[in-house]
Enzyme design. Structure first.
Site, mmCIF file in Angstrom:
data_model
loop_
_atom_site.group_PDB
_atom_site.id
_atom_site.type_symbol
_atom_site.label_atom_id
_atom_site.label_comp_id
_atom_site.label_asym_id
_atom_site.label_seq_id
_atom_site.Cartn_x
_atom_site.Cartn_y
_atom_site.Cartn_z
ATOM 1 N N MET A 15 -48.835 -52.209 -19.183
ATOM 2 C CA MET A 15 -49.375 -51.901 -20.507
ATOM 3 C C MET A 15 -48.512 -50.784 -21.074
ATOM 4 O O MET A 15 -48.347 -49.720 -20.445
ATOM 5 C CB MET A 15 -50.838 -51.462 -20.432
ATOM 6 C CG MET A 15 -51.445 -51.223 -21.808
ATOM 7 S SD MET A 15 -51.435 -52.684 -22.876
ATOM 8 C CE MET A 15 -52.804 -53.622 -22.169
ATOM 9 N N LYS A 43 -41.032 -55.670 -18.090
ATOM 10 C CA LYS A 43 -39.841 -56.496 -18.294
ATOM 11 C C LYS A 43 -40.095 -57.958 -17.922
ATOM 12 O O LYS A 43 -39.675 -58.869 -18.641
ATOM 13 C CB LYS A 43 -38.661 -55.942 -17.503
ATOM 14 C CG LYS A 43 -38.196 -54.560 -17.974
ATOM 15 C CD LYS A 43 -36.858 -54.178 -17.403
ATOM 16 C CE LYS A 43 -35.735 -54.976 -17.993
ATOM 17 N NZ LYS A 43 -35.562 -54.753 -19.448
ATOM 18 N N ASN A 187 -26.845 -54.284 -19.322
ATOM 19 C CA ASN A 187 -26.313 -53.500 -20.434
ATOM 20 C C ASN A 187 -25.144 -52.663 -19.919
ATOM 21 O O ASN A 187 -24.791 -52.725 -18.734
ATOM 22 C CB ASN A 187 -27.401 -52.646 -21.096
ATOM 23 C CG ASN A 187 -28.001 -51.607 -20.157
ATOM 24 O OD1 ASN A 187 -27.365 -51.167 -19.192
ATOM 25 N ND2 ASN A 187 -29.227 -51.201 -20.445
ATOM 26 N N THR A 220 -24.667 -56.797 -22.510
ATOM 27 C CA THR A 220 -25.119 -56.471 -23.853
ATOM 28 C C THR A 220 -24.750 -55.021 -24.181
ATOM 29 O O THR A 220 -24.880 -54.140 -23.335
ATOM 30 C CB THR A 220 -26.641 -56.667 -23.987
ATOM 31 O OG1 THR A 220 -27.322 -55.817 -23.045
ATOM 32 C CG2 THR A 220 -27.025 -58.113 -23.695
ATOM 33 N N VAL A 221 -24.293 -54.817 -25.398
ATOM 34 C CA VAL A 221 -23.884 -53.464 -25.815
ATOM 35 C C VAL A 221 -24.532 -53.110 -27.154
ATOM 36 O O VAL A 221 -23.886 -52.632 -28.091
ATOM 37 C CB VAL A 221 -22.342 -53.324 -25.874
ATOM 38 C CG1 VAL A 221 -21.764 -53.196 -24.483
ATOM 39 C CG2 VAL A 221 -21.702 -54.500 -26.619
ATOM 40 N N GLY A 222 -25.847 -53.369 -27.234
ATOM 41 C CA GLY A 222 -26.622 -52.964 -28.393
ATOM 42 C C GLY A 222 -26.102 -53.548 -29.691
ATOM 43 O O GLY A 222 -25.851 -54.751 -29.806
ATOM 44 N N GLU A 223 -25.901 -52.691 -30.668
ATOM 45 C CA GLU A 223 -25.485 -53.139 -31.993
ATOM 46 C C GLU A 223 -24.053 -53.659 -32.025
ATOM 47 O O GLU A 223 -23.590 -54.177 -33.045
ATOM 48 C CB GLU A 223 -25.644 -52.010 -33.008
ATOM 49 C CG GLU A 223 -24.809 -50.796 -32.719
ATOM 50 C CD GLU A 223 -25.097 -49.645 -33.665
ATOM 51 O OE1 GLU A 223 -24.287 -48.705 -33.691
ATOM 52 O OE2 GLU A 223 -26.131 -49.691 -34.371
ATOM 53 N N GLY A 225 -23.094 -56.028 -29.796
ATOM 54 C CA GLY A 225 -23.135 -57.424 -29.388
ATOM 55 C C GLY A 225 -23.101 -57.648 -27.884
ATOM 56 O O GLY A 225 -23.669 -56.866 -27.115
ATOM 57 N N ALA A 249 -37.807 -53.896 -25.808
ATOM 58 C CA ALA A 249 -37.842 -55.332 -25.485
ATOM 59 C C ALA A 249 -36.698 -56.137 -26.085
ATOM 60 O O ALA A 249 -36.681 -57.363 -25.957
ATOM 61 C CB ALA A 249 -39.174 -55.960 -25.866
ATOM 62 N N ALA A 250 -35.731 -55.493 -26.714
ATOM 63 C CA ALA A 250 -34.587 -56.246 -27.247
ATOM 64 C C ALA A 250 -33.843 -56.961 -26.124
ATOM 65 O O ALA A 250 -33.486 -58.142 -26.245
ATOM 66 C CB ALA A 250 -33.646 -55.311 -27.999
ATOM 67 N N GLY A 251 -33.624 -56.239 -25.031
ATOM 68 C CA GLY A 251 -32.949 -56.854 -23.889
ATOM 69 C C GLY A 251 -33.761 -57.974 -23.274
ATOM 70 O O GLY A 251 -33.225 -59.015 -22.877
ATOM 71 N N ASP A 252 -35.075 -57.793 -23.193
ATOM 72 C CA ASP A 252 -35.948 -58.824 -22.631
ATOM 73 C C ASP A 252 -35.972 -60.061 -23.529
ATOM 74 O O ASP A 252 -36.006 -61.196 -23.044
ATOM 75 C CB ASP A 252 -37.365 -58.280 -22.455
ATOM 76 C CG ASP A 252 -37.421 -57.131 -21.469
ATOM 77 O OD1 ASP A 252 -36.585 -57.092 -20.553
ATOM 78 O OD2 ASP A 252 -38.306 -56.260 -21.625
#
Length: 298
Positions: A15, A43, A187, A220-223, A225, A249-252
């Protein structure tokens, strides 16, 4: 006819206790927040919901406490049509929680208390072997015991399943599993810690992980790409420019979407492009599972 893949997620359920503030507090400082929410997360659960919303049949192996948070988390997954029969409720153990602070730029700091996630054991995995037989793809992270993750990878490869591994939060890994991982998704920080290479060159970071024995690496390297290997080269797919309000949760979202599109039969590059789109939508919304997009939005 569209393929509907069967995806098994072995992982964590938390939670999320989300506090919003203009900025992160300094050590010893008290500041006023601008909002607070309790949002289902973890995750493993996030990736399961991301996969289900992209059109996969999803089953979950995990543990929660026999408490209000645990009941809510199981009910939330069930409403997403995820198979929750192998989620165990453990007495006298709290459900996992994550305390998250999100600033006005959408950046976050997270403290995770594992609770019942620490009890997702190899014994519980073996009680759920029918799900390993059932699935096409197994998705794993590191918010449950490492022994269980390793056993999941080995048992999955015995049955010739596709293994997608997101080693977060990162820790020391057993080299014997490298050759069994079909897709490593990391990442930049995780890539550096696993490879023990503090190189800022993204291409070289991916190459260093491939040299360790991983078959396919997606970093992944955020903004900026995603970097990945394609045949004998390292390639880059840029991120989609959006105004981020919460990167939780962007990575998930990326992992769940990639796993689903790959299992549907798309090639790796096409699956990455769609997963990038899913992640770009996620960061424009607040929360973990509440921010994950549906297939119709991709």
């Amino acid at each position: 006819m569209e393929i509907i893949p069967n995806i098994l997620v072995v992982g964590s359920m938390n939670m999320d206790l989300v506090t919003r503030a203009e900025r992160m507090p300094a050590i010893g400082e008290t500041i006023s927040g601008t909002g607070f929410n309790t949002i289902p997360g973890g995750k493993g659960a996030n990736q399961a919901v991301a996969s289900a919303r992209m059109g996969a049949n999803v089953a979950f192996i995990g543990c929660v406490g026999d408490d209000v948070y645990g009941n809510t988390l199981v009910e939330t997954l069930s409403k997403e049509n995820i198979n929750v029969e192998r989620i165990e409720k453990i007495k006298d153990t709290p459900t996992g929680i994550a305390t998250i602070i999100v600033d006005e730029k959408g950046n976050n700091s997270i403290v995770v208390v594992p609770g019942a996630n620490a009890l997702v054991s190899t014994e519980r995995l073996h009680k759920s072997k029918e799900l390993i037989n059932w699935c096409n793809t197994i998705v794993l992270q590191l918010e449950i015991p490492l022994d269980t993750v390793i056993e999941s990878i080995i048992e999955g490869k015995k049955k010739d399943k596709t293994i997608i591994f997101n080693p977060a939060p990162v820790q020391e890994l057993d080299e014997k599993i490298y050759k069994y991982v079909d897709y490593l998704i990391v990442n930049e920080i995780e890539a550096k810690q696993i490879s023990k290479v503090q190189e800022n060159n993204h291409r070289e970071l991916v190459e260093s992980l491939l040299s360790m024995g991983f078959k396919n690496v997606l970093m992944t390297v955020g903004e900026q790409g995603v970097w990945f290997n394609k045949e004998n080269s390292i390639q880059h797919i840029p991120a989609i420019k959006v105004k981020a309000v919460d990167t939780t949760a962007a990575g998930d979202s990326f992992v769940g979407a990639f796993a689903t599109f790959l299992a549907k039969g798309l090639d790796k590059e096409s699956a990455i492009k769609l997963a990038v789109k899913a992640a770009s939508i996620t960061v424009t919304r607040i929360g973990a599972q509440s921010s994950l997009p549906y297939l119709r939005e991709i």
